[in-house]
Motif scaffolding. Structure first.
Motif, short mmCIF file in Angstrom:
data_model
loop_
_atom_site.label_atom_id
_atom_site.label_comp_id
_atom_site.label_asym_id
_atom_site.label_seq_id
_atom_site.Cartn_x
_atom_site.Cartn_y
_atom_site.Cartn_z
N GLN A 144 0.92 -1.15 0.00
CA GLN A 144 0.00 0.00 0.00
C GLN A 144 0.95 1.19 0.00
O GLN A 144 1.51 1.52 1.05
CB GLN A 144 -0.85 -0.04 1.28
CG GLN A 144 -1.82 1.07 1.43
CD GLN A 144 -2.28 1.16 2.89
OE1 GLN A 144 -1.49 1.28 3.81
NE2 GLN A 144 -3.58 1.10 3.09
N CYS B 287 -6.06 -3.19 9.13
CA CYS B 287 -4.81 -3.71 8.53
C CYS B 287 -4.95 -5.10 7.93
O CYS B 287 -3.96 -5.78 7.68
CB CYS B 287 -3.65 -3.66 9.53
SG CYS B 287 -3.24 -1.97 9.95
N TYR C 104 -6.52 -6.65 4.63
CA TYR C 104 -7.02 -6.17 3.35
C TYR C 104 -7.51 -7.30 2.46
O TYR C 104 -7.12 -8.46 2.64
CB TYR C 104 -5.91 -5.39 2.62
CG TYR C 104 -5.31 -4.29 3.46
CD1 TYR C 104 -5.73 -2.96 3.33
CD2 TYR C 104 -4.32 -4.58 4.40
CE1 TYR C 104 -5.18 -1.96 4.11
CE2 TYR C 104 -3.77 -3.57 5.19
CZ TYR C 104 -4.20 -2.28 5.05
OH TYR C 104 -3.65 -1.28 5.82
C1 MAN Z 1 -2.43 3.40 7.54
C2 MAN Z 1 -3.00 2.52 6.45
C3 MAN Z 1 -4.39 2.08 6.79
C4 MAN Z 1 -4.43 1.46 8.17
C5 MAN Z 1 -3.83 2.39 9.18
C6 MAN Z 1 -3.74 1.72 10.56
O1 MAN Z 1 -3.09 4.61 7.56
O2 MAN Z 1 -2.15 1.42 6.34
O3 MAN Z 1 -4.88 1.17 5.84
O4 MAN Z 1 -5.76 1.18 8.56
O5 MAN Z 1 -2.52 2.75 8.79
O6 MAN Z 1 -3.19 2.57 11.50
#
Ligand code: MAN
Length: 409
Positions: A326, A381, A383
């Motif tokens: 991501q 977290c 996905y």
């Molecule tokens: C980031 C991303 C999100 C996740 C949060 C958790 O913002 O990875 O998808 O939910 O961290 O703190």
């Protein structure tokens, strides 16, 4: 619901009035789905989901006999019964028995309102048109996907063959390089010895030179003390010149040796680099050959590829058999297949603040192209993402689609 109740009361009254003058008996399989029609033939009827038998005359007689309501598929007599609308031109559908003859058109073919005052128009063809178009598109997608899948399988055979051949070739190349390195190392060792010998010679010369210089100084002192003597001076000058020449000669040899050593070191390094590259390549191929690429290695087409999916917040990158990200955050490394090649699981990604290590589950489905879509984060977290790929198309599914389409006409 109230409205439905009112309509039900009114239509029941009407049904009662009309029913006195009109009482055409229902066929025994009215309201039965094609899959269950065979159970509604014969003299006796066995309630489908309860242990009771009734004479066939009691089926669809508007009186509920079976505890599971299956003896009244076409009437509203059983409160727990179900009515099947054939909906020719669209899609067959079950409705609750209580909706039969309640004055509301529930089936697009109007078959649920056969004795109410409600005259239902058959709208199935109209409704079915859209569905059929979608079905045709799905069929087309499947057919294209299957074609591509066949190519992927063909490519996979070639890739596997060529990788196996490369592996063999690389393995064969390793030993001669090792041998060459050993030989070069022996040469270098010898050169190192030569170098040492030459250094020793130089040292010796230096010492000789030092001794001569001392002699010169002594003579100079002598000269200062005694009368200048020209022969001695000439002798010293001669010796000094010889010494200088010898030293020069020795340095040239030494430089040559050094150059040789440097050259050998370079060659050894080049060979070692090539050996390392080949060993890395061997390791990569061995890892690849160990992977599970499914039946006929069809998923090999996804190996070494990455697919991006941009959302408002992030760009997700999915590299099957390798990693998922991501943006710069790791969502995990490929761990395993699940559900008979339906899902790929990536685990052990970046630790989530106050949560688990990130992970992602990939759902593979048939598509005419490889494409990642619909990324979600159903748990913190954790996905999910979908991946369309021809590799997931199967002949059986196409057959089902073709059948579905046939049935809707
Ligand atoms: C980031 C991303 C999100 C996740 C949060 C958790 O913002 O990875 O998808 O939910 O961290 O703190």
């Amino acid at each position: 619901m109230m409205m439905r109740l009112n309509i039900l009361i009114v239509s029941s009254l009407l049904f009662l009035i009309i029913g006195l003058s009109y009482s055409k008996p229902l066929s025994k399989d009215y309201g039965v789905s094609p899959e269950e029609i065979e159970f509604y033939k014969g003299e006796k009827f066995n309630c489908l989901r309860s242990n009771k038998q009734v004479p066939i005359s009691q089926v669809n007689d508007d009186y509920c006999d079976c505890p599971d309501g299956t003896d009244e598929p076409g009437t509203s007599a059983c409160s727990n019964g179900h009515f099947y609308c054939i909906n020719k031109g669209h899609k067959g559908q079950f409705i609750a028995s209580s909706f039969v003859n309640d004055g509301v058109c529930d089936c697009c073919d109007g078959s649920d309102e056969y004795s109410s005052m409600m005259k239902c128009k058959n709208t199935c063809n109209e409704l079915g048109k859209e569905m059929r178009e979608k079905q045709l598109q799905d069929q087309e997608k499947y057919a294209q996907g299957l074609k591509k899948k066949a190519e992927m399988i063909k490519d996979a055979i070639e890739v596997m063959e060529s990788k196996t051949a490369s592996l063999e070739k690389l393995r064969k190349e390793i030993e001669p390089i090792n041998q060459e390195i050993k030989e070069l190392e022996v040469l270098k060792e010898n050169k190192d010895k030569e170098k040492q010998q030459e250094l020793d010679k130089i040292k010796e010369k230096e010492e000789e030179f030092k001794a001569k210089t001392t002699l010169e100084t002594t003579n100079e002192e002598k000269q200062q003390q005694d009368i200048p003597d020209n022969d001695v001076v000439k002798e010293i000058e001669k010796e000094l010149k010889e010494n200088e020449e010898k030293e020069q000669l020795t340095s040239e040899v030494y430089d040559e040796i050094l150059k040789g050593i440097e050259q050998l070191e370079k060659e050894i390094q080049t060979k070692r680099d090539s050996l390392r590259d080949k060993q890395n390549e061997i390791q990569k191929i061995e890892e690849m050959l160990k992977m599970d690429f499914g039946k006929n290695n069809v998923f090999l087409a996804l190996y070494g590829k990455c697919f991006d999916l941009k959302t408002k917040e992030y760009t997700y990158t999915l590299c099957p058999f390798d990693r998922a990200n991501q943006g710069g955050t790791s969502l995990g490394k490929f761990e395993k297949w699940e559900n008979d090649y339906e899902n790929m699981l990536f685990t052990n990604g970046q630790q989530c603040w106050g949560g688990p290590k990130r992970s992602i589950k990939v759902s593979l489905e048939c598509g005419s192209e490889n494409e990642a879509y619909d990324v979600q984060e159903p748990g913190k977290c954790e996905y999910t993402i979908k991946l369309k790929t021809p590799a997931s198309c199967d002949e059986e599914h196409l057959k089902v689609l073709l059948l579905e389409n046939d049935h809707s006409f």
